[in-house]
Structure formats: C-alpha cells, structure tokens
Design a protein around this motif. Structure first.
Motif, short mmCIF file in Angstrom:
data_model
loop_
_atom_site.label_atom_id
_atom_site.label_comp_id
_atom_site.label_asym_id
_atom_site.label_seq_id
_atom_site.Cartn_x
_atom_site.Cartn_y
_atom_site.Cartn_z
N GLY A 2 -20.36 -10.12 7.49
CA GLY A 2 -20.19 -11.05 6.39
C GLY A 2 -19.95 -10.31 5.09
O GLY A 2 -20.10 -9.08 5.02
N THR A 3 -19.53 -11.06 4.09
CA THR A 3 -19.34 -10.50 2.74
C THR A 3 -20.10 -11.36 1.76
O THR A 3 -20.08 -12.60 1.87
CB THR A 3 -17.85 -10.51 2.35
OG1 THR A 3 -17.13 -9.70 3.27
CG2 THR A 3 -17.64 -9.96 0.93
N LEU A 4 -20.75 -10.73 0.81
CA LEU A 4 -21.43 -11.44 -0.26
C LEU A 4 -20.68 -11.12 -1.56
O LEU A 4 -20.53 -9.95 -1.91
CB LEU A 4 -22.87 -10.92 -0.35
CG LEU A 4 -23.91 -11.78 -1.02
CD1 LEU A 4 -24.05 -13.14 -0.35
CD2 LEU A 4 -25.25 -11.06 -1.00
N VAL A 5 -20.21 -12.16 -2.24
CA VAL A 5 -19.53 -11.94 -3.53
C VAL A 5 -20.53 -12.37 -4.60
O VAL A 5 -20.85 -13.56 -4.73
CB VAL A 5 -18.26 -12.80 -3.66
CG1 VAL A 5 -17.41 -12.32 -4.83
CG2 VAL A 5 -17.45 -12.81 -2.38
N VAL A 6 -21.05 -11.40 -5.33
CA VAL A 6 -22.15 -11.73 -6.25
C VAL A 6 -21.62 -12.08 -7.65
O VAL A 6 -20.67 -11.48 -8.14
CB VAL A 6 -23.19 -10.58 -6.35
CG1 VAL A 6 -23.85 -10.35 -5.01
CG2 VAL A 6 -22.57 -9.30 -6.88
N ALA A 7 -22.26 -13.07 -8.26
CA ALA A 7 -21.93 -13.48 -9.64
C ALA A 7 -23.11 -13.14 -10.53
O ALA A 7 -24.24 -13.54 -10.27
CB ALA A 7 -21.65 -14.98 -9.68
N ARG A 8 -22.80 -12.37 -11.61
CA ARG A 8 -23.86 -12.02 -12.55
C ARG A 8 -23.65 -12.68 -13.90
O ARG A 8 -24.43 -12.48 -14.81
CB ARG A 8 -23.93 -10.49 -12.69
CG ARG A 8 -24.50 -9.81 -11.46
CD ARG A 8 -24.51 -8.32 -11.62
NE ARG A 8 -23.17 -7.78 -11.62
CZ ARG A 8 -22.82 -6.60 -12.12
NH1 ARG A 8 -23.73 -5.84 -12.69
NH2 ARG A 8 -21.58 -6.18 -12.06
N SER A 9 -22.54 -13.41 -14.07
CA SER A 9 -22.29 -14.08 -15.35
C SER A 9 -21.82 -15.50 -15.06
O SER A 9 -21.41 -15.81 -13.93
CB SER A 9 -21.21 -13.33 -16.14
OG SER A 9 -19.95 -13.51 -15.50
N ALA A 10 -21.82 -16.33 -16.11
CA ALA A 10 -21.37 -17.72 -15.94
C ALA A 10 -19.89 -17.74 -15.53
O ALA A 10 -19.48 -18.56 -14.71
CB ALA A 10 -21.58 -18.48 -17.25
N ALA A 11 -19.10 -16.81 -16.09
CA ALA A 11 -17.67 -16.81 -15.77
C ALA A 11 -17.45 -16.45 -14.30
O ALA A 11 -16.57 -17.02 -13.63
CB ALA A 11 -16.94 -15.82 -16.68
N ALA A 42 -21.08 -6.70 3.42
CA ALA A 42 -20.25 -6.05 2.41
C ALA A 42 -20.46 -6.80 1.10
O ALA A 42 -20.70 -8.01 1.10
CB ALA A 42 -18.78 -6.11 2.82
N VAL A 43 -20.34 -6.09 -0.02
CA VAL A 43 -20.60 -6.73 -1.32
C VAL A 43 -19.39 -6.57 -2.24
O VAL A 43 -18.90 -5.45 -2.44
CB VAL A 43 -21.87 -6.15 -1.98
CG1 VAL A 43 -22.05 -6.71 -3.39
CG2 VAL A 43 -23.10 -6.49 -1.13
N LEU A 44 -18.90 -7.69 -2.74
CA LEU A 44 -17.85 -7.71 -3.77
C LEU A 44 -18.48 -8.19 -5.07
O LEU A 44 -19.50 -8.89 -5.05
CB LEU A 44 -16.72 -8.66 -3.38
CG LEU A 44 -15.98 -8.42 -2.06
CD1 LEU A 44 -14.87 -9.47 -1.87
CD2 LEU A 44 -15.37 -7.02 -2.00
N THR A 45 -17.85 -7.86 -6.21
CA THR A 45 -18.40 -8.25 -7.51
C THR A 45 -17.31 -8.90 -8.36
O THR A 45 -16.21 -9.18 -7.87
CB THR A 45 -18.98 -7.02 -8.24
OG1 THR A 45 -17.88 -6.17 -8.60
CG2 THR A 45 -19.98 -6.25 -7.39
N GLY A 46 -17.62 -9.08 -9.64
CA GLY A 46 -16.70 -9.79 -10.54
C GLY A 46 -15.30 -9.21 -10.56
O GLY A 46 -14.31 -9.94 -10.53
N THR A 47 -15.18 -7.87 -10.59
CA THR A 47 -13.84 -7.28 -10.64
C THR A 47 -13.06 -7.55 -9.35
O THR A 47 -11.83 -7.61 -9.37
CB THR A 47 -13.91 -5.75 -10.90
OG1 THR A 47 -14.89 -5.19 -10.02
CG2 THR A 47 -14.27 -5.43 -12.33
N SER A 48 -13.79 -7.74 -8.24
CA SER A 48 -13.10 -8.08 -6.97
C SER A 48 -12.43 -9.45 -7.09
O SER A 48 -11.41 -9.72 -6.45
CB SER A 48 -14.09 -8.13 -5.81
OG SER A 48 -15.00 -7.06 -5.83
#
Ligand SMILES: Cc1cc2nc3c(=O)[nH]c(=O)nc-3n(C[C@H](O)[C@H](O)[C@H](O)COP(=O)(O)OP(=O)(O)OC[C@H]3O[C@@H](n4cnc5c(N)ncnc54)[C@H](O)[C@@H]3O)c2cc1C
Length: 373
Positions: free
Chosen positions: A88-97, A235-241
């Motif tokens: 699986g992949t987790l796409v994490v959000a750390r901001s409102a955007a 796997a982890v994706l972030t805002g830039t992903s």
C-alpha cells in the motif's frame, strides 16, 4: 500459439525492468528470447529506484498499464522469487492545502482504490508515537513495494533458466537493424528486436532521441536507518508528490503549488518528490530531487540531500536520520510523451519509459509490444 512463433527469435537490448518485462511476455507467448545487457549485471535505473509500484497515483494509460503490471509483479513473486509485497501507499497531508488535494482525489475514486484516514491512523501505520503534525492521509491499498536491488537480477535469472530464454551479460549492442544486432562479441540474428535501453536509447538511435526530446533526469537518493522500530510499512508520498502524479489533477493541486512556492521554494527548486519506501530489512529508501540534462553530471549536492532528509525526518517525527548510503539514479525523461514507442526499421521496436514510472508500468509494456510482433 503457432509453430512459427516457437521458431521466432526475439532479441532484447537491455536487462532493466522494461527489457525483462518484454522477455517474460515473449517467453509466455512462445518465442525464443535472448536478452543482451552491456554490463555484467543491470545497475542503472531499475536497481537505483524506490521499488514503488505506484498504481493508484497514475491516471489515463499509465494507470491502465500500472494495473496490468501490478499483477505481473505478483506473478513474478511466484515464478521468479522476486521480492515484492502489497505494501500500500500512504500519502500524508501536513497542511490544509495538502489535505484539500487528498479530499479532491478521494471524491473521485472508489473507496477500495483510495481511502482517507485520519492523522492518528496514519501515525499508527507508520508507528509514529506523536503524529499531531499529520492532518490526514490517503491510503492506496493496492500499491506494491518491490526490492529494486534484487528484482531485475531475479527476473533475469528466471529468463536465463527458461528453456527458450537466454541472457548475455557484458555484451554491448553497437548497431540494430532488420534481422540482427551487432555486438562487441559478434552478430546475433533476430526475427524481432526490442530496444529497451532506457536513457541510453540515444546511443543507438540519436535522431530518434533528439526528435522525441529524450533527456537524462538525475535524481539524488539515500538509504537510511529507520529512526525507531517501524515494522514494515507502506510506501509514503508527501505534498511534493501531489504535484507530480496524474491522479492529483484538480484545482487544489494548483493551490498547493502556489502555497509551496511561497512557503517552501527550495523544494520546488530541486523539483523534489519527497517520499520513501521501506525494504524487508527495515531500511528506508529516501528521495528524491530531479534535474534534467542532456548528460547528467555525476555530482551529488549535499544541500539537496539534507533537504530531503530533513523533510522525511519531519514526516516521521524524528530529530534526524542516519544515512547508510547515497547514490544518483538517472532515468529517461521527455516533455513529448510518457512512453517512447518507435519502429525505426522492419522488425525493430524501441520502447523507453520517458517519465519516472518504469517500475510501475514497465512490466506491462512487454505484452503489448509482443502482441504486435
Ligand atoms: C532514483 C530513481 C527512482 C525511481 N523510482 C521509481 C519508483 O519508485 N517507481 C517507478 O515506477 N519508477 C521509478 N523510477 C523510474 C524507473 O526506475 C525507470 O523508469 C525504469 O527503471 C526504466 O527501466 P529501463 O529498463 O527502461 O531502464 P534501465 O533500468 O536503465 O535499463 C536499461 C538497460 O539497458 C542496458 N543497455 C543500454 N544500452 C545498451 C546497449 N547498447 N547494449 C546492451 N545493453 C544496453 C543498460 O545497461 C541497462 O541495464 C525511478 C528512477 C530513478 C532513477
């Protein structure tokens, strides 16, 4: 399957994931196959990556190919002993955007494909003790993580063990034409040739590479020790992903780009895709920056590595990460197309993935080329 197919010989240039995907498809279709690889082992893009089979973040043709490739990866776990798991992949959000982008995506997708989870749930999946900095995340359950360091070697060994298959390492192809390839160890006759030379396609077909604007995209990567006992997670994706993959395409993405341009311009300057995958030994493959060149300079900029490490440490709520290895990877890139397919001579196919998703889609390209032989 016809008798003539049994007699037909497919010669494939390149033992990366694209070449080997073609080898598996051609063997399954009844052809005789020879893979020719210039190095003693494949050591280019297909071993330098995250091993992320990132199905759910794709859109359009790449998504269709990724779904097909996903099944082929799992079949190769059985057939070739490839190490790949449904991480699986987790796409994490750390901001409102960032959270707005994930909400936009989830509204568009079936829940078995992409599911929103709370920051606390995301923290639990990543074993982050105090996950207050995570607002929420999207979970893509179908995605895989493969071991990029062993996958192509194991597939090559399977091809070489096949009664109709052969892999010739340390053999460099100098010229490709109808009916044969010329190598530094002599000529190999072929009924069909598939050139899967990755970013080196221009060495054999310079005019084609120029016309399709193929460039080398250089990426900085690191392997780090996990900051704590983390289990083996997604796997982890972030805002830039979210700025990079086709699945994130709504208005919220442009708002996020504007926000990052104002708040984190340094991440956009290195065209970062801050992400990581976890390997079976627990270590994390961390990256990455992107820079396109005609020929990639070999040097790693420590400031870029630092930026990527600090971002991943911040996601994991860790003070710092211990680096075990650093390296550069290069893949073919082009603004003209995602996949370069060309037929420069009768019986000759050229296939190069010209965006950074070859581990995701590469295995599915073979069946399509082989069906058209
Ligand atoms: C750092 C990095 C991270 C990435 N992360 C991911 C990811 O997580 N998920 C994803 O989907 N994609 C990812 N990618 C992209 C993916 O790795 C590539 O798209 C893919 O590996 C390309 O496969 P390939 O077989 O075309 O190329 P390669 O793996 O480069 O293989 C081409 C092979 O052809 C051989 N060759 C070339 N010319 C000749 C010749 N004349 N004679 C004989 N042999 C020749 C080369 O030696 C090489 O082994 C990443 C790429 C990089 C660099």
């Amino acid at each position: 399957m016809t008798l003539s197919k049994h007699a037909s010989h497919v010669v494939i240039v390149g033992a990366g994931i694209v070449g080997l995907g073609h080898a598996v498809a051609a063997l399954d279709a009844g052809y005789r196959v020879t893979v020719v690889e210039q190095d003693a082992a494949a050591v280019l893009a297909s071993v330098r990556n995250f091993g992320h089979v990132s199905t759910s973040a794709q859109s359009g043709e790449l998504h269709d190919l990724a779904l097909e490739a996903n099944s082929i990866w799992l079949s190769l776990v059985e057939r070739a002993g490839v190490e790949a798991r449904r991480s699986g992949t987790l796409v994490v959000a750390r901001s409102a955007a960032e959270e707005a982008v994930l909400q936009e995506l989830a509204a568009d997708r079936a829940s078995e494909d992409a599911r929103l989870v709370t920051g606390a749930e995301a923290g639990e999946l990543l074993r982050i003790p105090d996950p207050d900095h995570l607002r929420s995340a999207a979970l893509f359950p179908a995605d895989l993580t493969a071991d990029p360091r062993t996958a192509v070697a194991r597939i090559a060994a399977w091809v070489d063990d096949h009664e109709r298959g052969e892999v010739r390492f340390s053999t460099s192809v100098r010229e490709v034409r109808e009916g044969a390839v010329e190598t530094n160890r002599g000529r190999i006759a072929a009924d069909h040739v598939v050139v899967a030379a990755g970013h080196l396609v221009g060495r054999l077909f310079p005019a084609l590479a120029d016309e399709r604007e193929v460039r080398e995209c250089a990426l900085q990567m690191l392997r780090v020790r996990p900051p704590r006992e983390m289990g083996i997670g997604p796997a982890v994706l972030t805002g830039t992903s979210m700025l990079r993959y086709g699945a994130f395409a709504g208005a919220a993405v442009e708002a996020l780009r504007d926000e990052l341009r104002a708040s984190r311009p340094e991440l956009l300057e290195i065209d970062a895709n801050v992400m990581f995958t976890q390997q079976a030994d627990g270590t994390l493959l961390v990256g990455d920056s992107h820079a396109a060149h005609r020929t990639a300079p070999p040097f790693l900029d420590e400031r870029w590595s630092r930026l990527l490490l600090d971002e991943v440490a911040a996601v994991l709520g860790a003070p710092r990460l211990e680096v075990l290895e650093r390296w550069q990877g290069v893949y073919a890139t082009s603004t003209r197309q995602d996949i370069l397919r060309a037929y420069p001579a009768p019986g000759v196919s050229v296939v190069t993935v010209t965006t950074g998703v070859g581990m995701t889609v590469g295995l599915a390209l073979g069946a399509r080329t082989v069906a058209a032989l």
